[in-house]
Design an enzyme around this catalytic site. Sequence first.
Site, short mmCIF file in Angstrom:
data_model
loop_
_atom_site.label_atom_id
_atom_site.label_comp_id
_atom_site.label_asym_id
_atom_site.label_seq_id
_atom_site.Cartn_x
_atom_site.Cartn_y
_atom_site.Cartn_z
N TYR A 159 0.73 -1.33 -0.22
CA TYR A 159 -0.14 0.61 -0.32
C TYR A 159 0.70 1.19 -0.07
O TYR A 159 0.58 2.42 -1.35
CB TYR A 159 -0.83 -0.06 1.01
CG TYR A 159 -1.51 1.43 1.60
CD1 TYR A 159 -2.81 0.70 0.22
CD2 TYR A 159 -1.79 2.47 2.11
CE1 TYR A 159 -3.66 2.94 1.02
CE2 TYR A 159 -1.81 3.19 2.19
CZ TYR A 159 -3.32 3.74 1.70
OH TYR A 159 -4.30 4.30 1.85
N GLN A 160 2.17 1.61 1.21
CA GLN A 160 2.19 3.01 1.34
C GLN A 160 3.15 2.79 -0.37
O GLN A 160 3.54 3.78 -0.51
CB GLN A 160 3.39 2.80 2.30
CG GLN A 160 3.05 1.99 3.93
CD GLN A 160 2.20 3.09 4.15
OE1 GLN A 160 2.05 3.52 3.91
NE2 GLN A 160 1.33 1.72 4.85
N ASP A 191 -0.07 6.93 10.28
CA ASP A 191 0.55 6.13 10.81
C ASP A 191 2.01 6.11 10.31
O ASP A 191 3.50 5.64 10.84
CB ASP A 191 0.69 4.84 9.93
CG ASP A 191 0.08 4.61 8.88
OD1 ASP A 191 0.65 4.73 8.13
OD2 ASP A 191 -0.84 4.41 8.06
N GLY A 215 -7.98 17.21 5.54
CA GLY A 215 -7.28 18.30 4.77
C GLY A 215 -8.12 18.67 4.33
O GLY A 215 -8.11 19.79 3.69
N ASP A 237 -3.98 9.80 1.89
CA ASP A 237 -4.00 8.42 2.45
C ASP A 237 -5.11 8.66 3.63
O ASP A 237 -4.15 8.63 5.09
CB ASP A 237 -2.61 8.29 2.93
CG ASP A 237 -2.41 6.91 3.60
OD1 ASP A 237 -3.48 6.20 3.22
OD2 ASP A 237 -2.03 6.98 4.37
N ASP A 273 -11.98 5.44 5.58
CA ASP A 273 -13.02 4.86 4.62
C ASP A 273 -13.70 6.28 4.92
O ASP A 273 -13.99 6.80 6.07
CB ASP A 273 -13.51 3.46 5.14
CG ASP A 273 -12.74 2.58 4.43
OD1 ASP A 273 -12.11 2.93 4.49
OD2 ASP A 273 -13.07 1.96 5.47
N TYR A 314 -6.19 -6.63 3.73
CA TYR A 314 -7.86 -5.58 3.21
C TYR A 314 -9.01 -6.72 3.77
O TYR A 314 -8.59 -7.35 2.08
CB TYR A 314 -7.54 -4.68 2.60
CG TYR A 314 -6.76 -3.04 2.82
CD1 TYR A 314 -6.38 -2.91 4.21
CD2 TYR A 314 -5.84 -2.42 2.22
CE1 TYR A 314 -5.59 -1.84 4.58
CE2 TYR A 314 -5.26 -1.22 2.50
CZ TYR A 314 -4.89 -1.26 3.99
OH TYR A 314 -4.40 -0.29 3.92
N1 SAM Z 1 -3.79 2.77 4.85
C1 SAM Z 1 -4.74 3.60 5.11
C2 SAM Z 1 -6.74 3.34 4.80
O1 SAM Z 1 -6.62 1.80 5.56
O2 SAM Z 1 -7.65 2.88 4.30
C3 SAM Z 1 -5.19 4.82 5.33
C4 SAM Z 1 -4.04 4.72 6.74
S1 SAM Z 1 -3.72 6.56 7.97
C5 SAM Z 1 -3.84 5.64 9.13
C6 SAM Z 1 -5.27 7.34 7.58
C7 SAM Z 1 -5.50 8.92 8.31
O3 SAM Z 1 -6.59 9.50 7.92
C8 SAM Z 1 -5.49 8.63 9.93
O4 SAM Z 1 -5.09 8.83 10.63
C9 SAM Z 1 -7.25 9.91 10.17
O5 SAM Z 1 -6.97 10.37 11.05
C10 SAM Z 1 -7.17 10.11 8.67
N2 SAM Z 1 -8.07 11.99 8.38
C11 SAM Z 1 -9.21 10.99 8.43
N3 SAM Z 1 -9.71 12.12 8.09
C12 SAM Z 1 -9.23 12.60 7.97
C13 SAM Z 1 -9.44 14.20 7.28
N4 SAM Z 1 -10.39 14.70 7.10
N5 SAM Z 1 -7.85 14.54 7.35
C14 SAM Z 1 -6.98 15.14 7.50
N6 SAM Z 1 -6.44 13.33 7.06
C15 SAM Z 1 -7.96 12.73 8.38
#
Ligand code: SAM
Length: 277
Positions: free
Chosen positions: A60-61, A85, A137, A154, A157, A222
Site C-alpha cells: 500500500y505505502q 501512521d 485536510g 491517504d 474510509d 484488507y
Molecule cells: N492505509 C489506510 C487505509 O486503510 O485506508 C489509511 C491510513 S492512515 C492511518 C488514515 C489517516 O487519515 C488517519 O490517521 C486519520 O486520522 C486521517 N484522516 C481521516 N480523516 C481526515 C481528514 N478529514 N483530514 C485529514 N486526515 C484525516
Amino acid sequence: MSSWVTETGNGYGQTIEVTGKLFSLQSRYQKIEIYETANLGRLLLLDGIIQLTYHDEFAYQEMMANLPYYAHGDPERILVIGGGDGGVLRELARHPQVKVLDLCDIDEEVIKAAKRFLPEMACGFDDPRVTVHIADGSEFIRQRRGYYDVIIVDSTDPGGPGAPLFSARFYADLKKALRPGGVVGTQAESPWLLPDVVRNLCRAARDNFKFVDYAAISVPTYPTGMIGCCVASDSRNVSEAASVPEAELAAVLRYYSPEVHRAAFAKPEFVRRMLEF
Ligand code: SAM
C-alpha cells in the site's frame, strides 16, 4: 493466549489472529487500536477498520507514494493528507529530489500512537523535510493555491472523519492546490467492497481533471484483498510513468516497479464498465 479481531462491514468479515492489545484510545475523532498479531506483525485499526499490518503494508505505502510520484516524474513539493501512521512519508522520504514534504492529518493521536507502537511506519516523520499540520485536510487544502507538485490522500474510509475527503468539492480544491503539471493520488477503496464509493470518487476526479485513472493494489489483509488508488492530473497520462526509480532505490522497493505501475491500471471488464473507462 491468542484471540481474533474481525473487521465487519458490507456483508464481509476480515479476521486476524492477535496475541495482545498494545494500545487503545478513543480520540476526539476515532477509536485507535494497535495489536500484536500471531503471524502478521503489528496491526492498526481505526474505528474497527484495518488500516495496516506489518505483513503487507509495504504494498500500500509504496504504491500510494510512487504511483503519483512517478506519474509526475520529478516532484519537489509533496503533500500527504491523512497518512498519520507515517508509512507514505517513509516511502516519499526515499526520494532525495523532494524538497517539501508536508503532512496534514486531522488526528494527532494517530501520529503519537504510531511513534510509540509502529516505529517501522513512523520513521517517516524523522525526515528533516517533513512538516506536520494537524487539521482537517478538506479545510487545509483550501488555504493552498498553486503550490504542490503531488498530493497524496491517504485517508480512512468515508464513514468517519474522512468523509469530506471523498466529496466533489474536495477534488476541486485539490486541483487548485497543484502547480502546473501536478498529480494527485487518492485512497480509492475496493470495487468489490464499495463500488458506489469508487464510482463516485472517480466521477468527482473526472469532473475536475483531464486525465484520471484507477490502479489496483494487492493488500491481502484488507477485506477483499485489494484497494485502489485514483490518480489524476490535468497534464499527463498517469498510467505511464514519467520517470523510473534509480537502481539503488529499485533494489529496496518490494512492490512498485515501472512494470507494476503500468500493470496496476489494467482493469477487469466489470471494473472498466463500473468506472466507465
Ligand atoms: N492505509 C489506510 C487505509 O486503510 O485506508 C489509511 C491510513 S492512515 C492511518 C488514515 C489517516 O487519515 C488517519 O490517521 C486519520 O486520522 C486521517 N484522516 C481521516 N480523516 C481526515 C481528514 N478529514 N483530514 C485529514 N486526515 C484525516
